[in-house]
Design a protein around this motif. Sequence first.
Motif, mmCIF file in Angstrom:
data_model
loop_
_atom_site.group_PDB
_atom_site.id
_atom_site.type_symbol
_atom_site.label_atom_id
_atom_site.label_comp_id
_atom_site.label_asym_id
_atom_site.label_seq_id
_atom_site.Cartn_x
_atom_site.Cartn_y
_atom_site.Cartn_z
ATOM 1 N N UNK A 239 0.822 -1.212 0.000
ATOM 2 C CA UNK A 239 0.000 0.000 0.000
ATOM 3 C C UNK A 239 0.855 1.260 0.000
ATOM 4 N N UNK A 240 2.123 1.137 0.428
ATOM 5 C CA UNK A 240 3.072 2.258 0.431
ATOM 6 C C UNK A 240 2.561 3.424 1.269
ATOM 7 N N UNK A 241 2.016 3.103 2.450
ATOM 8 C CA UNK A 241 1.635 4.149 3.379
ATOM 9 C C UNK A 241 2.698 4.258 4.465
ATOM 10 N N UNK A 242 2.625 5.331 5.234
ATOM 11 C CA UNK A 242 3.666 5.628 6.207
ATOM 12 C C UNK A 242 3.329 5.165 7.620
ATOM 13 N N UNK A 243 2.036 5.001 7.924
ATOM 14 C CA UNK A 243 1.650 4.556 9.259
ATOM 15 C C UNK A 243 0.338 3.781 9.164
ATOM 16 N N UNK A 244 0.156 2.861 10.112
ATOM 17 C CA UNK A 244 -1.055 2.046 10.127
ATOM 18 C C UNK A 244 -1.325 1.578 11.544
ATOM 19 N N UNK B 186 11.145 7.058 10.171
ATOM 20 C CA UNK B 186 11.591 7.555 8.873
ATOM 21 C C UNK B 186 11.062 6.762 7.710
ATOM 22 N N UNK B 187 10.520 5.553 7.990
ATOM 23 C CA UNK B 187 9.998 4.728 6.903
ATOM 24 C C UNK B 187 8.579 4.250 7.169
ATOM 25 N N UNK B 188 8.322 3.644 8.347
ATOM 26 C CA UNK B 188 6.998 3.100 8.605
ATOM 27 C C UNK B 188 6.739 3.045 10.107
ATOM 28 N N UNK B 189 5.497 3.447 10.490
ATOM 29 C CA UNK B 189 5.131 3.543 11.899
ATOM 30 C C UNK B 189 3.857 2.739 12.178
ATOM 31 N N UNK B 190 3.956 1.616 12.905
ATOM 32 C CA UNK B 190 2.740 0.991 13.440
ATOM 33 C C UNK B 190 2.226 1.829 14.612
ATOM 34 N N UNK B 191 0.922 1.995 14.694
ATOM 35 C CA UNK B 191 0.332 2.770 15.780
ATOM 36 C C UNK B 191 -0.174 1.800 16.844
ATOM 37 N N UNK B 192 0.475 1.716 18.003
ATOM 38 C CA UNK B 192 0.025 0.773 19.034
ATOM 39 C C UNK B 192 -1.383 1.130 19.512
#
Length: 750
Positions: free
Chosen positions: A298-303, A331-337
């Motif tokens: 999906x090339x998104x930055x956070x999920x 800087x690349x990808x952030x999982x949101x706890x």
Amino acid sequence: MPETMDTLRMAGQEDASLGSPRIVQTKPVVAGEFGTWRLVYTVGPTGLAKGGSVRIVTDSDTDWGWPQLDDPAGEEYMTAACPADAEVALLIPDHITVIVINTGRDLSQGDEVSITYGDRSGGGPGSRSQTFIESRRYFWFEVDTNGSGSYASLPDLPELSIEGGQAAKLVVVAPSTAVAGEEFRVCVKAEDRWGNPATAYRGTVGVSASGIRLSAAELRFDEDAGGAAWIEGCSVTEPGEYRIAARDDNADLDAESNSIIALEDRPQYRLYWGDPHGGQVVDPYKIGDFFAYARDVAAIHFAGFQRNDHVMTTGAYKVQQQEERRHYEPGRFIPLPGYEWSATSDMGGHHNIYFRRFDQQIRRCGHRGEVDPSDIDTDLPHVTDMHAEFRHTDVVVTPHVGGTAADLRFHEPSIEPALEITSSHGQFEWFLRESLERKYRMGFVGGSDCYTGRPGDDHPGHQLRRYQKAGLTGLYATELSLEAVLAAMKARRVYATSGVRIIAAVSADGNMMGSEYSTDTHPTISVKAIGTGPIERVELFRGLELIHAEEMSPARAPGRVRVTWEGASRRTSYSGVVWNGGLSLSGGRITAASKIRFDSPRSEITESDDARLRWHSWTCGYRSGLVVDVDGGPDTELAATISSDTISGARYGGHGENAPQRMSLAPADRVHIRSTLGALAEGPRQIDLGVLDRKFTLELAPEPGPERVEFDFTDECPQPGINPYWVRVTQSDMEMAWTSPVFVDYVAPL
């Protein structure tokens, strides 16, 4: 015992003495394609007495074709087979469960019972597989040996791999903001007709862009690509606005990226994209796949993986926390706890919970999902309990509609900066308006709320409870880190889109969206929108009042007719509308027709010739329609009709059990419009159906407008007190964006 057993409410431990399951066809399945699959249960030493049963359940929600039992020549025909002197019956209680009941003699060790999905022996086409990819699609087998109602599960469960189909389109995803001289990466995807990465795609894609240094002029998709590939080390040479083009000459596929706004110096805030509300995947061991898809496909930055709390076991939550840490790459990808606090309607409805730190305790609304009750004393049963627990902390909470709509009578400003207004469930502008009616200072976000494991670009498939593709959240943050993402959400530097990367910005006297400030002068509102296609209209609102609109395509094409339908059925969850319509001509002929946002595959043109079109459409909130090319003159007559059925009832129709799984439809509006091409040149014919933006419109189609809009507007009539200024962007393809407001406290001069 796998964690999924608790979340599926499956009783008992694995017991090999009860028998063994297998699937005959094990090769990868192409998503959405028809086939035949046979599952076999071999009876174990314990046997299967008369009245006993075998229950087969998939591990997550699905849009696999619903089996039918009475038409051998039809789709989804299912059969059961057993030894010649035995008898079994089939029961299909819902879309994920099949039960085989022993109605004859006792079955002994070694006897086999099989069920066939998509039996073609009677001439049927088979069964349609689910439309979304999944590396491990399980079939959970449970056995009740004697009809007592007590089930135990079998080990070594059979599974299938679901892969993407043939490439139907190319997609190019680039960062929305860049700095001249800094490197960035670009994703190029081949998608099948269901929105999956086209796993088997082996094409060569040429890429090009004026003013951008690309590290590769072409991409060759091999088996390892899986339908998605990245170009690393790209950069812009100087400030400006850029796009990247991609083309596969052999397959005749091409695409253009979203806009890249390149700046000379690093800005205070960059625009990042994310899906804060995915994660209705049942099996916790697929959560890693969920985050990998968000980042790599999906090339998104956070999920955010937002599983309903009352069905999230403690062990599954631990797996989620491990995957959140493992996929965290600043800087690349952030999982949101976090998790989804999922109270019933009378207790406040559904809210998403986000933590600024990893490994935080889950505080459920309750344990009605039969999860481990050992921590029941930590429950927060009512929304006021949840608000009290997290008030004035760094937790972020976003109410949403989704499965059970949040009750906006309850609001805690210190932790609830925004609400979700679009997801795969539908588009909910009424929810946005309710927050403004209540004078709340909230921003707007979009997400998927998906069960398919495709955060960031989910599509509804044939599932009856999803009506549109997923939304996205645009977020202006100082950097890509967990702390910065949640700080941006707290500050309301966020906005929602219908799933496309429309760049949108609104400010008032230099104060950006989400800000609050006071003034005694008439505020000047600055608006910028860069679309992914032609922009039709940009609207500026002060609260609920439309105070300015930029019509970007006022000219109308004399030989093109647009017919559209829109709106929702009710102010709650599962509020879709089913539209059956037709357009007929006299004194002219139809030469072509193109669809507008037929998001659901249940939506289709059912009849088409040179004098008539008919369609069947499932929507929820958003505008869908057709653009029809007409060979005719001013006197050409057009007759348009629509009949609608609304999704109604407290949840579903059901058949008596708790949490029924049947959709309930009620007949609603019937409309007929008659006009001519000449008359439509004077203006559209629109019937307002009076409920939740339901409208039916016949008009000449607008000519394409620009893809970039920028303007300033000074409000000469600000109201004393708080003025929320926000913008709605609508493209010709009916893709949309909604900015969070700027909250201007106007103090009239003395």
